[in-house]
Design an enzyme around this catalytic site. Structure first.
Site, mmCIF file in Angstrom:
data_model
loop_
_atom_site.group_PDB
_atom_site.id
_atom_site.type_symbol
_atom_site.label_atom_id
_atom_site.label_comp_id
_atom_site.label_asym_id
_atom_site.label_seq_id
_atom_site.Cartn_x
_atom_site.Cartn_y
_atom_site.Cartn_z
ATOM 1 N N CYS A 164 0.987 -1.335 0.101
ATOM 2 C CA CYS A 164 0.514 0.196 0.162
ATOM 3 C C CYS A 164 0.852 1.007 -0.172
ATOM 4 O O CYS A 164 0.631 2.277 -0.234
ATOM 5 C CB CYS A 164 -1.410 -0.100 1.004
ATOM 6 S SG CYS A 164 -1.749 -1.366 1.030
ATOM 7 N N HIS A 304 -2.733 8.039 5.653
ATOM 8 C CA HIS A 304 -2.831 6.646 5.322
ATOM 9 C C HIS A 304 -4.128 6.725 5.533
ATOM 10 O O HIS A 304 -4.503 6.009 5.071
ATOM 11 C CB HIS A 304 -1.832 5.553 5.936
ATOM 12 C CG HIS A 304 -1.372 4.093 5.052
ATOM 13 N ND1 HIS A 304 -1.564 4.236 3.972
ATOM 14 C CD2 HIS A 304 -1.940 3.183 5.960
ATOM 15 C CE1 HIS A 304 -1.589 2.906 3.945
ATOM 16 N NE2 HIS A 304 -1.815 2.073 4.810
ATOM 17 N N GLU A 315 -0.598 5.634 13.263
ATOM 18 C CA GLU A 315 -0.448 6.659 12.782
ATOM 19 C C GLU A 315 -0.796 8.057 13.115
ATOM 20 O O GLU A 315 0.153 9.028 13.428
ATOM 21 C CB GLU A 315 -1.362 6.728 11.480
ATOM 22 C CG GLU A 315 -0.852 7.864 10.653
ATOM 23 C CD GLU A 315 -1.467 7.730 8.871
ATOM 24 O OE1 GLU A 315 -2.358 7.171 8.797
ATOM 25 O OE2 GLU A 315 -0.757 8.579 8.047
ATOM 26 N N LYS A 336 -9.467 8.280 2.128
ATOM 27 C CA LYS A 336 -9.883 6.810 1.704
ATOM 28 C C LYS A 336 -10.997 6.680 2.628
ATOM 29 O O LYS A 336 -11.922 5.592 2.061
ATOM 30 C CB LYS A 336 -8.937 5.931 2.698
ATOM 31 C CG LYS A 336 -6.949 5.329 1.984
ATOM 32 C CD LYS A 336 -6.804 4.592 2.674
ATOM 33 C CE LYS A 336 -5.705 4.678 2.482
ATOM 34 N NZ LYS A 336 -4.435 5.401 2.145
ATOM 35 N N HIS A 341 -9.821 2.144 0.108
ATOM 36 C CA HIS A 341 -8.377 1.748 -0.159
ATOM 37 C C HIS A 341 -7.778 1.625 -1.216
ATOM 38 O O HIS A 341 -7.779 0.443 -1.906
ATOM 39 C CB HIS A 341 -8.006 0.854 0.862
ATOM 40 C CG HIS A 341 -6.196 0.881 1.588
ATOM 41 N ND1 HIS A 341 -5.252 1.779 0.377
ATOM 42 C CD2 HIS A 341 -5.367 0.544 2.257
ATOM 43 C CE1 HIS A 341 -4.321 1.447 0.978
ATOM 44 N NE2 HIS A 341 -3.916 0.692 2.070
ATOM 45 N N PHE A 400 1.481 -3.256 3.737
ATOM 46 C CA PHE A 400 2.237 -4.517 4.315
ATOM 47 C C PHE A 400 3.941 -4.736 4.091
ATOM 48 O O PHE A 400 3.971 -4.204 2.952
ATOM 49 C CB PHE A 400 1.399 -5.787 4.085
ATOM 50 C CG PHE A 400 0.013 -5.750 4.221
ATOM 51 C CD1 PHE A 400 -0.638 -4.729 5.451
ATOM 52 C CD2 PHE A 400 -0.845 -6.657 3.779
ATOM 53 C CE1 PHE A 400 -2.088 -5.336 6.299
ATOM 54 C CE2 PHE A 400 -2.369 -6.757 4.335
ATOM 55 C CZ PHE A 400 -3.030 -6.189 5.445
#
Lengths: 413, 75
Positions: A164, A304, A315, A336, A341, A400
């Site tokens: 991502c 994010h 975050e 998002k 996403h 990830f």
């Protein structure tokens, strides 16, 4: 030698809330949700029945019929958005130095739909029926390859695969390529098309997706206490990065400047972010240092903000660590909440959202923010866009594998 | 009949008009196919006509006419 300044001169976007920058900006300003029931396949048996699909996309509007057949949907998005961006930048491709015209695209997964289809062909009809286009359609670097062929771009060409974080890493690397004078122009950003049965099943098994199937428009709710996972999106966000002097020489419209990039690894866990967002903090810190500014000069952070329990909490902690008390003053939003996403394309569309904030002085909201979470107590620009001047915007993407990337965009002056 | 079916498959695979496809058309020279297109096309024809085209035979099929003749002789 002096480092080159790098500016953004073209935008191309295919998103669940609109195709083209005008539709996308309108969607962001109005706080539209692109999430709905999945229409691409039968969701029988899956725990998750919602996603942010791109609707009304006809690849034939952008690409020849024969080529469309040879491209996975992610490549169609990438090539179509690149055509939009090149046109938006008024690039006369034939007049460019093709050896200094490059491509750096992010994609987390590549042609997954093609892989699933061809695996089914092999099971049903035998290996002799697997298409000769299977491999070139599926590989995650083929979008960058196609873009080079479309525009005769013979400079640096690569694909970044950092889950991502892919598109933000791609933009950051493209920025560095121009900054160190290895190219005049880079087509960059990300593309993803992984709303497929296998991908949804896989992310379902990880318990990473929201299961708010009955309220799709409310399912993506970053930083809200009742968030329960992310919503799969798809699309492409492509930017034209250009050496400032080159852009000035050809009289290009300049949307903004890329001034900072930081990237790190958590070295912690395959999917979980490092506690307290340590890697995220370091990526942001490096980006701020690269930009040569103080954290307190950043007006807006496009987070994010996945709408997962851990990301949003860590975050937030990372932003507090970076900014101290100023963290309570900086505007933060997760687009998002509207787009879902887009995985490896997320950083592309989110950089474009930052451009809107900088160019138009309108900060996009985090929609569906209803219930305050004590772990997430900053200004997430809840529910309504905010009209306010933005000089510096930072965009975060984490993937990830523990990949972290942050870029900083600046109003061009 | 075989020609019409072959014509239809080629048009579909290569995204061209059936009118542009004659018995004399060369796949590469006239119809703009590349080696991967030809593999995919022959696969589709194998399935359509329930035949097998071995690789060493496939290499000899240069024109649409070659393919039509091969199908006629091997069905």
């Amino acid at each position: 030698m002096n480092k080159k300044r790098v500016v953004i001169t073209g935008l191309g976007i295919i998103s669940p809330i609109g195709i083209g920058k005008n539709a996308f900006f309108t969607g962001l300003k109005e706080g539209q949700s692109g999430v709905d029931k999945i229409t691409k396949f039968d969701t029988e048996g899956l725990d998750v029945k919602i996603a942010a699909e791109v609707r009304n996309f006809d690849p034939l509007d952008f690409i020849d019929k024969k080529e469309v057949k040879r491209m996975d949907r992610y490549t169609q998005f990438a090539v179509a958005a690149s055509k939009m961006a090149v046109e938006d930048a008024s690039l006369n491709v034939g007049a460019l130095d093709q050896d200094r015209f490059g491509v750096c695209i992010g994609s987390g997964i590549g042609g997954l739909e093609t892989l699933e289809n061809q695996y089914n062909v092999m099971k049903d009809k035998g290996p002799g029926r697997v298409s000769p286009f299977f491999i070139p359609m599926m590989i995650s670097n083929i979008a960058a390859g196609y873009i080079s062929m479309t525009f005769n771009a013979k400079g640096p060409n690569m694909t970044i695969v950092t889950a991502c974080a892919s598109a933000t890493n791609a933009i950051g690397e493209a920025y560095n390529i121009i900054k160190r004078n290895d190219a005049d122009i880079m087509i960059t950003g990300g593309a993803e098309a992984s709303i497929t049965p296998l991908a949804i099943a896989g992310f379902c098994s990880m318990k990473a997706l929201s299961q708010r199937n009955e309220e799709p428009k409310k399912a993506s709710r970053p930083f809200d206490k009742e968030r329960d996972g992310f919503i799969m999106g798809e699309g492409a966000g492509i930017l034209i990065l250009e050496d400032l002097e080159h852009a000035i020489r050809r009289g290009a419209r300049i949307y903004g400047e890329v001034v900072g990039y930081g990237t790190t690894a958590d070295a912690y866990h395959i999917t979980a972010p490092a506690p307290e967002g340590e890697g995220a903090y370091k990526a942001m810190k490096k980006a701020v240092e690269d930009a040569g500014i103080e954290p307190g000069e950043i007006d807006y952070i496009n987070a994010h903000g996945t709408s997962t329990e851990l990301n949003d909490k860590y975050e937030t902690m990372a932003i507090k660590k970076l900014m101290g008390d100023y963290a309570y003053n900086v505007m933060i939003s997760s687009t998002k909440s509207m787009t879902g996403h887009l995985l490896g394309a997320a950083g592309g569309v989110e950089a474009i959202a930052c451009i809107m904030a900088i160019r138009e002085g309108i900060v996009p909201p985090t929609i569906n923010y209803e219930v305050k979470d004590e772990n997430c107590d900053l200004d997430y620009v809840p529910n309504f866009a905010r009209k306010v001047a933005v000089n510096y915007a930072m965009s975060n993407s984490f993937g990830f594998g523990g990949h972290n990337a942050s870029i900083i965009l600046k109003k061009y002056m | 009949m075989i020609f019409e079916k072959v014509q239809e498959k080629i048009a579909e695979q290569l995204g061209i008009d059936t009118d542009d496809i004659t018995m004399e058309s060369s796949f590469i020279e006239d119809l703009g196919a590349d080696s991967l297109d030809i593999v995919e096309l022959l696969m589709a024809l194998e399935e359509e006509f329930d035949i097998e085209i071995p690789d060493e035979e496939a290499e000899k099929l240069v024109t649409v006419g070659d393919v039509v003749d091969y199908i006629k002789n091997n069905q």
